[in-house]
Design a protein around this motif. Structure first.
Motif, PDB file in Angstrom:
ATOM      1  N   LEU A  87      77.545 -35.580  38.201  1.00 34.48           N
ATOM      2  CA  LEU A  87      76.768 -36.395  37.276  1.00 34.48           C
ATOM      3  C   LEU A  87      75.812 -37.642  38.329  1.00 34.48           C
ATOM      4  N   ARG A  88      74.589 -37.773  38.085  1.00 36.21           N
ATOM      5  CA  ARG A  88      73.658 -38.746  39.074  1.00 36.21           C
ATOM      6  C   ARG A  88      74.117 -40.269  38.630  1.00 36.21           C
ATOM      7  N   GLN A  89      73.840 -40.834  39.599  1.00 39.97           N
ATOM      8  CA  GLN A  89      73.919 -42.470  39.512  1.00 39.97           C
ATOM      9  C   GLN A  89      72.640 -43.104  39.295  1.00 39.97           C
ATOM     10  N   SER A  90      71.620 -42.394  39.740  1.00 38.46           N
ATOM     11  CA  SER A  90      70.046 -42.772  39.425  1.00 38.46           C
ATOM     12  C   SER A  90      69.101 -41.624  39.421  1.00 38.46           C
ATOM     13  N   PRO A  91      68.215 -41.682  39.018  1.00 43.97           N
ATOM     14  CA  PRO A  91      67.078 -40.624  39.114  1.00 43.97           C
ATOM     15  C   PRO A  91      66.390 -40.259  40.390  1.00 43.97           C
TER      16      PRO A  91
END
Length: 106
Positions: A87-91
Motif C-alpha cells: 500500500l502507498r502512503q502518497s501518490p
C-alpha cells in the motif's frame, strides 16, 4: 468474556445457519473443490450454530466460550494472509504527467 445477560454472540444464530447451509450447498462444494482440491469443512459452522442456540436457550458458559474461540480463530485465519500489493502512503511524484507514448514500429 463478559458473563451474564449483557453478552451476545458475535453473530446472530441465523448467520451461522446461513453459513452452514451455504457451506453444504452443491455450488459451494464444487467451487471449493475446484479452488482448493478438497471438500469444504462445514463442521465448524454446525458447531457454532449449535453453540449459538445453546447460548440463546440456556445461557451456557461453555457455548459462550466455544463461540468466542471460534470467532477468534476465524479472525486469526483471515489475518494470516498477507496483502499482495504494497500500500502507498502518497501518490507518485509524477502522477500528473502524461504517460509516455509507445514507440511506433517502423
Amino acid at each position: 468474556m463478559a458473563e451474564g445477560s449483557g453478552w451476545r454472540p458475535p453473530r446472530p444464530c441465523e448467520a451461522y445457519r446461513a453459513e452452514w447451509n451455504l457451506c453444504r450447498s452443491a455450488r459451494h462444494f464444487l467451487h471449493h473443490y475446484y479452488v482448493h482440491g478438497e471438500r469444504p469443512a462445514c463442521e465448524q459452522w454446525r458447531r457454532d450454530l449449535h453453540s449459538c442456540r445453546e447460548w440463546e436457550e440456556r445461557r451456557s458458559a461453555e457455548a459462550q466460550r466455544s463461540l468466542c474461540e471460534s470467532e477468534r480463530a476465524r479472525v486469526q485465519t483471515a489475518r494470516k494472509h498477507a496483502l499482495v500489493w504494497t500500500l502507498r502512503q502518497s501518490p507518485p511524484a509524477d502522477w500528473h504527467l502524461p504517460l509516455p507514448q509507445e514507440e511506433k514500429d517502423e
